[in-house]
Design an enzyme around this catalytic site. Structure first.
Site, PDB file in Angstrom:
ATOM      1  N   ARG A  85     -66.681 -13.618 -70.882  1.00  0.00           N
ATOM      2  CA  ARG A  85     -65.549 -12.762 -70.495  1.00  0.00           C
ATOM      3  C   ARG A  85     -64.296 -13.592 -70.255  1.00  0.00           C
ATOM      4  NH1 ARG A  85     -66.627  -8.736 -65.682  1.00  0.00           N
ATOM      5  NH2 ARG A  85     -66.396 -10.654 -64.480  1.00  0.00           N
ATOM      6  N   LYS A 187     -59.702 -10.067 -67.389  1.00  0.00           N
ATOM      7  CA  LYS A 187     -59.646 -10.311 -65.944  1.00  0.00           C
ATOM      8  C   LYS A 187     -58.464 -11.241 -65.697  1.00  0.00           C
ATOM      9  CE  LYS A 187     -62.950 -11.025 -62.198  1.00  0.00           C
ATOM     10  NZ  LYS A 187     -62.565  -9.839 -61.432  1.00  0.00           N
ATOM     11  N   GLU A 223     -61.761   3.123 -62.770  1.00  0.00           N
ATOM     12  CA  GLU A 223     -62.547   2.217 -61.931  1.00  0.00           C
ATOM     13  C   GLU A 223     -61.825   2.005 -60.612  1.00  0.00           C
ATOM     14  OE1 GLU A 223     -62.852  -1.872 -63.208  1.00  0.00           O
ATOM     15  OE2 GLU A 223     -61.016  -1.720 -64.387  1.00  0.00           O
TER      16      GLU A 223
HETATM   17  N1  PLP Z   1     -63.573  -4.046 -62.149  1.00  0.00           N
HETATM   18  C1  PLP Z   1     -62.668  -4.858 -61.609  1.00  0.00           C
HETATM   19  C2  PLP Z   1     -61.249  -4.459 -61.657  1.00  0.00           C
HETATM   20  C3  PLP Z   1     -63.079  -6.076 -61.028  1.00  0.00           C
HETATM   21  O1  PLP Z   1     -62.182  -6.898 -60.485  1.00  0.00           O
HETATM   22  C4  PLP Z   1     -64.442  -6.409 -61.005  1.00  0.00           C
HETATM   23  C5  PLP Z   1     -64.882  -7.678 -60.444  1.00  0.00           C
HETATM   24  O2  PLP Z   1     -65.157  -8.622 -61.112  1.00  0.00           O
HETATM   25  C6  PLP Z   1     -65.344  -5.520 -61.581  1.00  0.00           C
HETATM   26  C7  PLP Z   1     -64.880  -4.347 -62.136  1.00  0.00           C
HETATM   27  C8  PLP Z   1     -66.796  -5.829 -61.609  1.00  0.00           C
HETATM   28  O3  PLP Z   1     -67.112  -6.772 -62.591  1.00  0.00           O
HETATM   29  P1  PLP Z   1     -68.369  -7.698 -62.434  1.00  0.00           P
HETATM   30  O4  PLP Z   1     -69.535  -6.802 -62.254  1.00  0.00           O
HETATM   31  O5  PLP Z   1     -68.443  -8.455 -63.709  1.00  0.00           O
HETATM   32  O6  PLP Z   1     -68.134  -8.564 -61.264  1.00  0.00           O
HETATM   33  C1  COI Z   2     -65.447  -9.901 -58.274  1.00  0.00           C
HETATM   34  O1  COI Z   2     -66.206  -8.988 -57.999  1.00  0.00           O
HETATM   35  O2  COI Z   2     -65.859 -11.024 -58.568  1.00  0.00           O
HETATM   36  C2  COI Z   2     -64.008  -9.720 -58.266  1.00  0.00           C
HETATM   37  O3  COI Z   2     -63.341 -10.446 -58.937  1.00  0.00           O
HETATM   38  C3  COI Z   2     -63.464  -8.648 -57.434  1.00  0.00           C
HETATM   39  C4  COI Z   2     -62.300  -8.992 -56.571  1.00  0.00           C
HETATM   40  C5  COI Z   2     -62.586  -9.896 -55.437  1.00  0.00           C
HETATM   41  C6  COI Z   2     -61.053  -9.256 -57.303  1.00  0.00           C
END
Ligand code: PLP
Ligand code: COI
Length: 342
Positions: A85, A187, A223
């Site tokens: 990612r 991200k 989300e």
């Molecule tokens: N959506 C957003 C906007 C986020 O910042 C995060 C955190 O990483 C997620 C979703 C969840 O992603 P992940 O499950 O890869 O941590």
């Molecule tokens: C995560 O879940 O790792 C995130 O990046 C969420 C947040 C702290 C920005």
């Protein structure tokens, strides 16, 4: 800021706060290649005032965790997915990619070097890792940076949302988080800068955070500012929004797999109309930091829709939580390739 001292930490009461640990990994992109890669004790980045990250937001990051198992090993959950990612995020912002295998190796180096700060097994606390890449060097026109810094730092953390497995309430936002052909799938720092005001408005009104709706019709759930959304329908389907402007959450894709293969639920990624919340018996926010946070109620246009309960986690959400965290902490068998020992 004083260096953190592991012997003084209360592992049962960690929040989600920055701590300055002894070591972080850094690498510098200069003259077309990554160089000076390795661990350092210096927690300060020294950059030009004209760095594109400062003016134009050329920055991407990741969030991942290291888990201590009951037999005192330390493991990572799907770090290859974070590496992939970050590559996508870097490509979207014209940044050089830190090689994916070296990324995973660097994460392991940071965890090992700071292993005293990986919380003991037992209360859900973990070590959170923050890989970050920024565009540096002197540029004042809107161009990609000539130089980059890649860093990975770490800190022990507890719950992101205060309730843990106690439900929290969210509200929809009038603002958009990202456009369909914008940067929502990456991200990148700018998405989070844009979420600060809506998030603050939600907090001021007593909500844990806001839930964004689609940027075209303001009708379909996107989300949360820091996590993906899911709902469990009354006929046991795990549903999560399909949209080109949300972050492809590693937790969400893991839950889609576990719901189908471990819990025997139906699964679907599809548009979720905010006017059709009655289809759900439970709902939650999921992500690395959030883990699974049950959504008690969702406020939209002045009405609070309560899913299962504002006080208690629902049974399917609890099973998903136990299965996911069991895999992460090494007490439930993981699908092939999901965990890596440090
Ligand atoms: N959506 C957003 C906007 C986020 O910042 C995060 C955190 O990483 C997620 C979703 C969840 O992603 P992940 O499950 O890869 O941590
Ligand atoms: C995560 O879940 O790792 C995130 O990046 C969420 C947040 C702290 C920005």
């Amino acid at each position: 800021m004083a260096k953190a001292d592991a012997s003084k930490l209360d592992w049962n009461n960690l929040g989600f706060e920055y701590m300055d640990l002894p070591y972080r990994f850094t690498a510098h992109w200069k003259d077309g290649k990554w160089q000076d890669a390795g661990l350092t004790e210096d927690a300060t980045l020294h950059i030009s005032e004209a760095s594109p990250v400062l003016h134009y937001g050329q920055a991407a990051f990741e969030g991942m965790k290291a888990y201590r198992t009951p037999d005192n090993h330390i493991q990572l959950f799907r770090p290859d997915r974070n590496a992939a990612r970050l590559r996508n995020s870097c490509e979207r912002l014209l940044m050089p990619v830190f090689p994916e295998d070296k990324f995973v190796d660097a994460v392991k180096q940071v965890v090992k070097a700071n292993s005293d700060f990986v919380p003991p097994y037992g209360n859900g606390a973990t070590m959170y890792l923050r890989p970050l890449i920024i565009g540096t060097g002197g540029v004042i026109g809107v161009h990609a940076a000539p130089e980059y810094i890649f860093t990975i730092f770490a800190m022990p953390v507890g719950n992101y949302f205060k309730g843990g497995l106690t439900p929290v309430n969210f509200t929809t936002s009038q603002y958009d988080r990202a456009a369909h052909k914008g940067t929502g799938q990456a991200k990148v720092g700018g998405n989070y800068a844009a979420s600060l005001l809506p998030g603050e408005n939600a907090h001021e009104n007593g909500y844990a955070d806001c839930v964004y709706l689609d940027p075209v019709e303001h009708r379909y759930i996107e989300e949360v500012g820091s996590a993906n959304f899911f709902g469990i329908t009354k006929d046991n389907v795990f549903k999560t929004p399909k949209s080109p402007s949300i972050l492809p959450s590693i937790t969400k894709y893991s839950l889609l797999y576990l719901a189908e293969h471990n819990l025997d639920l139906g699964v679907s990624e599809e548009k979720i109309d905010v006017h059709d919340l009655d289809q759900f018996s439970e709902a939650g926010a999921c992500g690395t930091a959030a883990v699974i946070s049950p959504i008690g109620g969702l406020e939209h246009d002045g009405d609070l829709h309560v899913f299962y309960s504002e006080k208690e986690v629902g049974p399917v959400t609890k099973k998903l939580y136990d299965t996911l965290t069991g895999i992460q902490f090494g007490t439930v068998e993981a699908p092939e390739g999901w965990v890596q020992q440090v």
